[in-house]
Scaffold this motif. Sequence first.
Motif, PDB file in Angstrom:
ATOM      1  N   ASP A  77      41.137  10.497  36.489  1.00 48.44           N
ATOM      2  CA  ASP A  77      39.937  10.952  35.774  1.00 48.44           C
ATOM      3  C   ASP A  77      40.287  11.254  34.324  1.00 48.44           C
ATOM      4  O   ASP A  77      39.954  12.310  33.784  1.00 48.44           O
ATOM      5  N   SER A  78      40.940  10.286  33.697  1.00 50.13           N
ATOM      6  CA  SER A  78      41.297  10.395  32.281  1.00 50.13           C
ATOM      7  C   SER A  78      40.171   9.820  31.428  1.00 50.13           C
ATOM      8  O   SER A  78      39.147   9.372  31.928  1.00 50.13           O
ATOM      9  N   SER A  79      40.387   9.817  30.114  1.00 57.04           N
ATOM     10  CA  SER A  79      39.376   9.261  29.210  1.00 57.04           C
ATOM     11  C   SER A  79      39.143   7.780  29.481  1.00 57.04           C
ATOM     12  O   SER A  79      38.065   7.251  29.198  1.00 57.04           O
ATOM     13  N   ALA A  80      40.125   7.091  30.051  1.00 60.41           N
ATOM     14  CA  ALA A  80      39.964   5.673  30.374  1.00 60.41           C
ATOM     15  C   ALA A  80      38.866   5.450  31.416  1.00 60.41           C
ATOM     16  O   ALA A  80      38.263   4.377  31.466  1.00 60.41           O
ATOM     17  N   ALA A  81      38.598   6.457  32.239  1.00 61.12           N
ATOM     18  CA  ALA A  81      37.591   6.311  33.298  1.00 61.12           C
ATOM     19  C   ALA A  81      36.187   6.162  32.744  1.00 61.12           C
ATOM     20  O   ALA A  81      35.301   5.626  33.412  1.00 61.12           O
ATOM     21  N   THR A  82      35.972   6.644  31.537  1.00 59.61           N
ATOM     22  CA  THR A  82      34.629   6.565  30.944  1.00 59.61           C
ATOM     23  C   THR A  82      34.624   5.737  29.666  1.00 59.61           C
ATOM     24  O   THR A  82      33.653   5.756  28.917  1.00 59.61           O
ATOM     25  N   ALA A  83      35.721   5.004  29.419  1.00 70.44           N
ATOM     26  CA  ALA A  83      35.823   4.234  28.177  1.00 70.44           C
ATOM     27  C   ALA A  83      35.157   2.867  28.264  1.00 70.44           C
ATOM     28  O   ALA A  83      34.856   2.254  27.244  1.00 70.44           O
ATOM     29  N   GLY A  84      34.948   2.352  29.477  1.00 67.03           N
ATOM     30  CA  GLY A  84      34.354   1.030  29.629  1.00 67.03           C
ATOM     31  C   GLY A  84      33.147   1.072  30.550  1.00 67.03           C
ATOM     32  O   GLY A  84      32.665   2.133  30.939  1.00 67.03           O
ATOM     33  N   ARG A  85      32.659  -0.104  30.905  1.00 72.42           N
ATOM     34  CA  ARG A  85      31.538  -0.218  31.825  1.00 72.42           C
ATOM     35  C   ARG A  85      31.899  -1.213  32.910  1.00 72.42           C
ATOM     36  O   ARG A  85      32.443  -2.276  32.606  1.00 72.42           O
ATOM     37  N   PRO A  86      31.628  -0.909  34.169  1.00 75.32           N
ATOM     38  CA  PRO A  86      31.013   0.332  34.640  1.00 75.32           C
ATOM     39  C   PRO A  86      31.962   1.525  34.527  1.00 75.32           C
ATOM     40  O   PRO A  86      33.183   1.352  34.445  1.00 75.32           O
ATOM     41  N   LEU A  87      31.396   2.737  34.517  1.00 77.56           N
ATOM     42  CA  LEU A  87      32.213   3.938  34.550  1.00 77.56           C
ATOM     43  C   LEU A  87      33.000   3.964  35.854  1.00 77.56           C
ATOM     44  O   LEU A  87      32.485   3.614  36.917  1.00 77.56           O
ATOM     45  N   LEU A  88      34.254   4.399  35.772  1.00 74.08           N
ATOM     46  CA  LEU A  88      35.139   4.330  36.934  1.00 74.08           C
ATOM     47  C   LEU A  88      34.921   5.473  37.917  1.00 74.08           C
ATOM     48  O   LEU A  88      34.895   6.648  37.536  1.00 74.08           O
ATOM     49  N   THR A  89      34.803   5.124  39.178  1.00 76.97           N
ATOM     50  CA  THR A  89      35.009   6.097  40.248  1.00 76.97           C
ATOM     51  C   THR A  89      36.516   6.330  40.332  1.00 76.97           C
ATOM     52  O   THR A  89      37.299   5.380  40.295  1.00 76.97           O
ATOM     53  N   THR A  90      36.912   7.590  40.425  1.00 72.74           N
ATOM     54  CA  THR A  90      38.343   7.897  40.310  1.00 72.74           C
ATOM     55  C   THR A  90      38.672   9.189  41.041  1.00 72.74           C
ATOM     56  O   THR A  90      37.772   9.934  41.445  1.00 72.74           O
ATOM     57  N   VAL A  91      39.945   9.434  41.213  1.00 75.93           N
ATOM     58  CA  VAL A  91      40.431  10.677  41.797  1.00 75.93           C
ATOM     59  C   VAL A  91      40.896  11.574  40.657  1.00 75.93           C
ATOM     60  O   VAL A  91      41.751  11.172  39.865  1.00 75.93           O
ATOM     61  N   ARG A  92      40.319  12.753  40.569  1.00 80.91           N
ATOM     62  CA  ARG A  92      40.643  13.643  39.460  1.00 80.91           C
ATOM     63  C   ARG A  92      41.972  14.348  39.677  1.00 80.91           C
ATOM     64  O   ARG A  92      42.223  14.953  40.712  1.00 80.91           O
ATOM     65  N   GLN A  93      42.819  14.265  38.666  1.00 81.16           N
ATOM     66  CA  GLN A  93      44.035  15.056  38.584  1.00 81.16           C
ATOM     67  C   GLN A  93      43.834  16.042  37.426  1.00 81.16           C
ATOM     68  O   GLN A  93      43.687  15.618  36.278  1.00 81.16           O
ATOM     69  N   PRO A  94      43.838  17.357  37.689  1.00 85.53           N
ATOM     70  CA  PRO A  94      43.553  18.326  36.625  1.00 85.53           C
ATOM     71  C   PRO A  94      44.760  18.521  35.712  1.00 85.53           C
ATOM     72  O   PRO A  94      45.417  19.568  35.713  1.00 85.53           O
ATOM     73  N   VAL A  95      45.064  17.509  34.909  1.00 89.11           N
ATOM     74  CA  VAL A  95      46.314  17.484  34.137  1.00 89.11           C
ATOM     75  C   VAL A  95      46.414  18.677  33.185  1.00 89.11           C
ATOM     76  O   VAL A  95      47.478  19.303  33.073  1.00 89.11           O
ATOM     77  N   GLU A  96      45.311  18.997  32.486  1.00 90.22           N
ATOM     78  CA  GLU A  96      45.369  20.106  31.537  1.00 90.22           C
ATOM     79  C   GLU A  96      45.711  21.418  32.231  1.00 90.22           C
ATOM     80  O   GLU A  96      46.547  22.199  31.747  1.00 90.22           O
ATOM     81  N   GLU A  97      45.079  21.666  33.372  1.00 88.32           N
ATOM     82  CA  GLU A  97      45.357  22.896  34.113  1.00 88.32           C
ATOM     83  C   GLU A  97      46.784  22.905  34.644  1.00 88.32           C
ATOM     84  O   GLU A  97      47.460  23.948  34.645  1.00 88.32           O
ATOM     85  N   MET A  98      47.273  21.761  35.086  1.00 88.04           N
ATOM     86  CA  MET A  98      48.645  21.664  35.587  1.00 88.04           C
ATOM     87  C   MET A  98      49.656  21.920  34.474  1.00 88.04           C
ATOM     88  O   MET A  98      50.654  22.620  34.654  1.00 88.04           O
ATOM     89  N   ALA A  99      49.393  21.347  33.288  1.00 88.76           N
ATOM     90  CA  ALA A  99      50.303  21.548  32.167  1.00 88.76           C
ATOM     91  C   ALA A  99      50.306  23.004  31.719  1.00 88.76           C
ATOM     92  O   ALA A  99      51.356  23.562  31.381  1.00 88.76           O
ATOM     93  N   ALA A 100      49.131  23.630  31.718  1.00 82.83           N
ATOM     94  CA  ALA A 100      49.057  25.047  31.347  1.00 82.83           C
ATOM     95  C   ALA A 100      49.838  25.899  32.339  1.00 82.83           C
ATOM     96  O   ALA A 100      50.542  26.847  31.955  1.00 82.83           O
ATOM     97  N   GLU A 101      49.750  25.558  33.625  1.00 81.38           N
ATOM     98  CA  GLU A 101      50.505  26.305  34.634  1.00 81.38           C
ATOM     99  C   GLU A 101      52.000  26.075  34.469  1.00 81.38           C
ATOM    100  O   GLU A 101      52.803  26.996  34.687  1.00 81.38           O
ATOM    101  N   MET A 102      52.399  24.874  34.088  1.00 82.15           N
ATOM    102  CA  MET A 102      53.808  24.602  33.815  1.00 82.15           C
ATOM    103  C   MET A 102      54.314  25.533  32.710  1.00 82.15           C
ATOM    104  O   MET A 102      55.404  26.114  32.826  1.00 82.15           O
ATOM    105  N   ALA A 103      53.515  25.694  31.648  1.00 78.41           N
ATOM    106  CA  ALA A 103      53.914  26.594  30.562  1.00 78.41           C
ATOM    107  C   ALA A 103      53.974  28.037  31.034  1.00 78.41           C
ATOM    108  O   ALA A 103      54.902  28.783  30.690  1.00 78.41           O
TER     109      ALA A 103
END
Length: 352
Positions: free
Chosen positions: A297-323
Motif C-alpha cells: 500500500d505504497s504510493s505506487a498503489a495509487t499512481a496508475g490506473r486501475p488503482l491497486l488492490t494491495t496488502v497494507r504494510q504500515p511502514v511509517e508506524e513500523m519505522a517510528a517503532e524501530m526508532a
Amino acid sequence: MSEALRPAAPRSATLEDVARVAGVSRATVSRVINGIRNVDPAIQESVRSAIAATGYVPNGAARSLVTRRAGALALVVSGTDADENDDHSTRTQVFTDPFFGRVVSGVFTALRPQGLHPVLMLADTPGAREQAVSYLRQGNADGAMVVSTHAADPLPGLLLAAGVPTVLFGRPDTPLPVSCVDLANRDGARLAADHLHSRGRRRVVTISGPAAVRAARDRLDGFHEAMARHGLPYLPHAEADFTQAGGERAMARLLAEHPDLDGVFAANDLMAQGAVAVLQDHGRRVPEDVAVVGFDDSSAATAGRPLLTTVRQPVEEMAAEMARLLLDHLARPGRGVSSAIFEPALVVRQSA
C-alpha cells in the motif's frame, strides 16, 4: 548608525531563565535536559514548559560532554553487496523505491520531538559497510536502525560485535540477539490469496521478491499455503527484484508460459504496477480478465490506473517503532531484546 545607537541583539535564554520560570534549580533543569531519569515527571513537565516559554536552546556540545551522547542516530540501509563502482546499487533503489521514503518519514516523526537527528548511511558495498561500522564504533551516532535488503547481510552482527546499540527493520535470517520490528508477512499474503479466491480466480500466478530476502520468502510461502487450502497446490511463479521493471519482466514471462492466467499476486506494489502495464499491453483487462493484488500500500498503489488492490504494510508506524525501540535501549542499556510485529490489512481498490 553609530555603535552607541545600534539596537542590542536579543539575549538568548539561559538555564537560569528556564529555572526561574519553572521554579526549580539550575541543576534540576540540567538533569531534565540531559535525560537523567530520577526527576519527578511533574517537574520534568514544568521544565519542558519553561523551555518552550523562554525559547531556550540547549548547547549541543556541552550536552554531549555530560551525556557522552552524539545526539544523532544512524539509519543504515545495507545488504546488497553491489560492486564498489556500480551506480545502480542501493543508492538508486533508496531514492526510487517508495518503501525507503516511508521508512525515513517514520523515523523523522519519532525522532523530531526528541530533538534528535537521523544520519542516513548506505552500506551497500563491503567498503561502505566497513566505513559505517567504523563511524558508529567511534561514537559519531548513538545507535543504528538497520534496514537490510539481503539475508546474508553481515552488518547487524558486526554492529553487535562492536557494541553499537542496534534495532532492525525486519527479523534477521540467522539468530541474533537484536531487537527488531517486522510485519506478519505470511498473514498478509494469505489475505491476498483469500481475496483472489473469493473473486473466483483459479489460474493464479505469483511474482515474488528476491529469495534472499526473508520478507519475500515469507510472502511467497504464505500465499502458497493459503492457495493450497483453497485446493490449488501448484502456482507458477517468477522471481523479480521489487522494481517495476522487474515486475514487467516477470509478468511477460508468466504470461507467455501461462496465457490463460486470471490472477496475479505480486510481492510489492511496484512489481504489481509493472504486471498491470504488461497485461494491458497484451490486451488483458484488469480486473475483468486478470485480477492483480500487490503488497505494501505504497504510493505506487495509487499512481496508475486501475488503482491497486494491495496488502497494507504500515511502514511509517513500523519505522517510528524501530526508532522508539532504539531510544529505549539507549535509556535502559540493560534491557533485553524485543520485537514488535505489525498486522497487515487488505486494501480493496480497482485491480482485484
